[in-house]
Design a protein around this motif. Structure first.
Motif, mmCIF file in Angstrom:
data_model
loop_
_atom_site.group_PDB
_atom_site.id
_atom_site.type_symbol
_atom_site.label_atom_id
_atom_site.label_comp_id
_atom_site.label_asym_id
_atom_site.label_seq_id
_atom_site.Cartn_x
_atom_site.Cartn_y
_atom_site.Cartn_z
ATOM 1 N N ALA A 1 0.150 1.665 -4.921
ATOM 2 C CA ALA A 1 0.081 2.113 -4.012
ATOM 3 C C ALA A 1 -1.194 3.585 -3.834
ATOM 4 O O ALA A 1 -1.337 3.817 -3.565
ATOM 5 C CB ALA A 1 1.569 3.566 -4.382
ATOM 6 N N SER A 2 -1.321 3.048 -5.699
ATOM 7 C CA SER A 2 -2.148 4.063 -5.985
ATOM 8 C C SER A 2 -3.464 3.425 -4.853
ATOM 9 O O SER A 2 -4.669 3.371 -4.608
ATOM 10 C CB SER A 2 -3.014 4.376 -7.550
ATOM 11 O OG SER A 2 -1.816 4.692 -8.068
ATOM 12 N N LEU A 3 -4.031 2.550 -5.272
ATOM 13 C CA LEU A 3 -4.657 0.850 -5.077
ATOM 14 C C LEU A 3 -5.064 1.404 -3.168
ATOM 15 O O LEU A 3 -6.000 1.916 -2.543
ATOM 16 C CB LEU A 3 -4.810 -0.005 -5.447
ATOM 17 C CG LEU A 3 -4.937 -0.675 -6.904
ATOM 18 C CD1 LEU A 3 -5.090 -1.843 -7.226
ATOM 19 C CD2 LEU A 3 -6.148 -0.275 -7.175
ATOM 20 N N ALA A 4 -3.639 1.719 -2.629
ATOM 21 C CA ALA A 4 -4.140 1.426 -1.341
ATOM 22 C C ALA A 4 -4.062 2.616 -0.723
ATOM 23 O O ALA A 4 -5.102 2.725 0.135
ATOM 24 C CB ALA A 4 -2.649 1.565 -0.845
ATOM 25 N N GLY A 5 -4.036 4.328 -1.750
ATOM 26 C CA GLY A 5 -4.630 5.670 -1.617
ATOM 27 C C GLY A 5 -5.786 5.188 -1.783
ATOM 28 O O GLY A 5 -6.534 6.140 -0.474
#
Length: 364
Positions: A129-133
Motif C-alpha cells: 500500500a505504501s509503494l502504491a501510494g
C-alpha cells in the motif's frame, strides 16, 4: 551621537547575511505570535490564555504530543519533496493532489487484500500500500512534468488545477467503485481491518510508525540533496540550465527527477494517512496538508532537517486552531490566519535580508 544617527546603508554580501537568513524563520515566528496576541486582544480574548491554547496545551501530555507529531508526518513528507522541487526551480504547488492520489492508490490496494479468507500478511499489505501510494503520487506529478516538458506549460497552474481534479476523483471513487456497500449510502470506503493499519509507535497515542519512516527519509533526503552528485546535478539543472547544459547536465532530467521525488513523498504521505489515523477512504483525506507544506518547506529553509522544525510549528497551529475553536469559541479558520501571518512575516523578513540592510557607523 553621530554614530547613533548614521543612516541605513547596504551591507556587502557576506557570511552575516547568510546567518541572518537562517534566523529569518525565528523572527517570523516571533512576529506571528506578537501580532496573534494583538489579534486576540482586539476580538476580546485574553492574549496569554489564547497563546497558551495554541502553544502549551497541545504539548501538555504524552497523548497530546503524539497528536502533534502525528500531524507532522504528512506535512514533513510533502515538504521534503517540495524542497527538492524548489531547489531545482520547479514550482510544484500540487502536493495536495499528489497526496490524494497516493491515498486513493494505497486505499485501493488495502481493499483489494482486505477480503474474507485472505491470508496475506498485514506487513506485506502495508508495504504494498505504501509503494502504491508512492506510485500514485508520482503518476499525478508526471502529468505536470509531461505538460511542462512537452508544451512548456506553467507548472504552477497545472499542478494547482490537478489538485482540484484529484479531489473530484476521490469523490468519484468513494461514491462509486470503492464505496462501502454496507455503509448506509455514505460516501466512504469500508473501514480497513486492524491488521492493515499502521502499528502505533507511541503507546497511549495515535502516533504510528510512519513517523519513524519520515525521520529516515529526512536523513536520506539530506544525503541526497547535499552529499550526492545526483542532488547537485538536479539543483544545477534547475537553477542554471545553460551552465548545466555546458557541463553535460540536463535541465529536463532535473524537471522530471524533482517532480517524481515530490510526487512520491506526497503520495507516501497520503498512503500513511489512509492506513494510519483515518483508516479508510473518505471524501476528504487532507485538510490542505500539501498547501501548508509549502510554508513548512520555506520555514525550514528548503532543508530536510529544517522541514521537521517547520512541520512541528505548523502542526501546533493546526491543533491549536482546533482547540481555540472548542475552548475559546473562535472560528475554525483561526489556525489558517496564523499560517497566513507566518508566511507573510517570513516573506517580509526574507525581503529585508535579501536587501542586506544593516546599520553601520560612519567615521565622524
Amino acid at each position: 551621537m553621530a554614530k547613533l544617527l548614521s543612516p541605513v546603508v547596504l551591507a556587502p554580501r557576506g557570511v552575516p547575511s547568510r546567518r541572518m537568513a537562517y534566523a529569518s524563520p525565528l523572527f517570523a515566528i516571533v512576529l506571528t505570535l506578537l501580532f496573534g496576541a494583538m489579534l486576540f486582544l482586539l476580538i476580546g480574548k485574553d492574549p496569554m490564555a489564547a497563546l497558551k491554547v495554541f502553544l502549551v496545551d497541545p504539548l501538555k501530555d504524552k497523548r497530546a504530543i503524539g497528536e502533534v507529531l502525528l500531524k507532522t508526518v504528512p506535512l514533513v513528507l510533502c515538504a521534503l519533496g517540495l524542497s527538492v522541487c524548489y531547489r531545482a526551480n520547479v514550482w510544484n504547488i500540487g502536493a495536495d493532489g499528489q497526496l490524494i492520489l497516493g491515498g486513493i492508490f494505497a486505499g485501493a490496494t488495502v481493499l483489494w487484500f482486505d477480503t474474507p479468507g485472505n491470508t496475506t500478511s498485514g506487513f506485506v499489505v502495508l508495504v504494498l500500500a505504501s509503494l502504491a501510494g508512492v506510485v500514485g503520487g508520482m503518476v499525478w506529478a508526471s502529468v505536470t512534468a509531461l505538460l511542462k516538458d512537452r508544451f512548456n506549460a506553467n507548472e504552477i497552474l497545472v499542478s494547482l488545477m490537478l489538485t482540484y481534479i484529484a479531489q473530484q476523483l476521490l469523490l468519484w471513487v468513494v461514491n462509486g467503485p470503492l464505496k462501502d456497500p454496507n455503509g448506509m449510502n455514505f460516501p466512504q470506503s469500508k473501514v480497513f481491518s486492524s491488521a492493515f493499519l499502521l502499528p502505533n509507535l507511541l503507546p497511549g497515542s495515535r502516533l504510528h510508525v510512519g513517523f519513524a519512516v519520515m525521520l529516515v527519509l529526512v536523513v536520506i533526503m539530506t544525503v541526497f540533496v547535499f552529499r550526492s552528485f545526483a542532488g547537485y546535478r538536479l539543483q544545477v539543472g534547475g537553477t542554471a540550465p545553460l551552465a548545466a547544459r555546458y557541463a553535460g547536465f540536463s535541465s529536463r532530467n532535473a524537471l522530471w527527477s524533482a517532480l517524481m521525488v515530490s510526487g512520491g513523498t506526497a503520495g507516501l504521505a497520503g498512503a500513511f494517512e489512509v492506513t494510519g489515523p483515518i483508516g479508510q477512504l473518505l471524501p476528504s483525506i487532507s485538510p490542505g496538508y500539501g498547501f501548508t507544506a509549502i510554508i513548512v518547506a520555506f520555514v525550514g529553509r528548503l532543508h530536510p532537517v529544517g522541514a521537521v522544525f517547520g512541520g512541528i510549528v505548523m502542526s501546533l497551529f493546526y491543533i491549536g486552531g482546533e482547540m481555540a475553536q472548542s475552548r475559546l469559541g473562535l472560528p475554525s479558520a483561526i489556525g489558517w490566519v496564523f499560517q497566513g501571518m507566518l508566511l507573510f512575516f517570513l516573506l517580509a523578513c526574507d525581503t529585508l535580508i535579501d536587501n542586506r540592510l544593516r546599520w553601520r557607523a560612519r567615521a565622524a
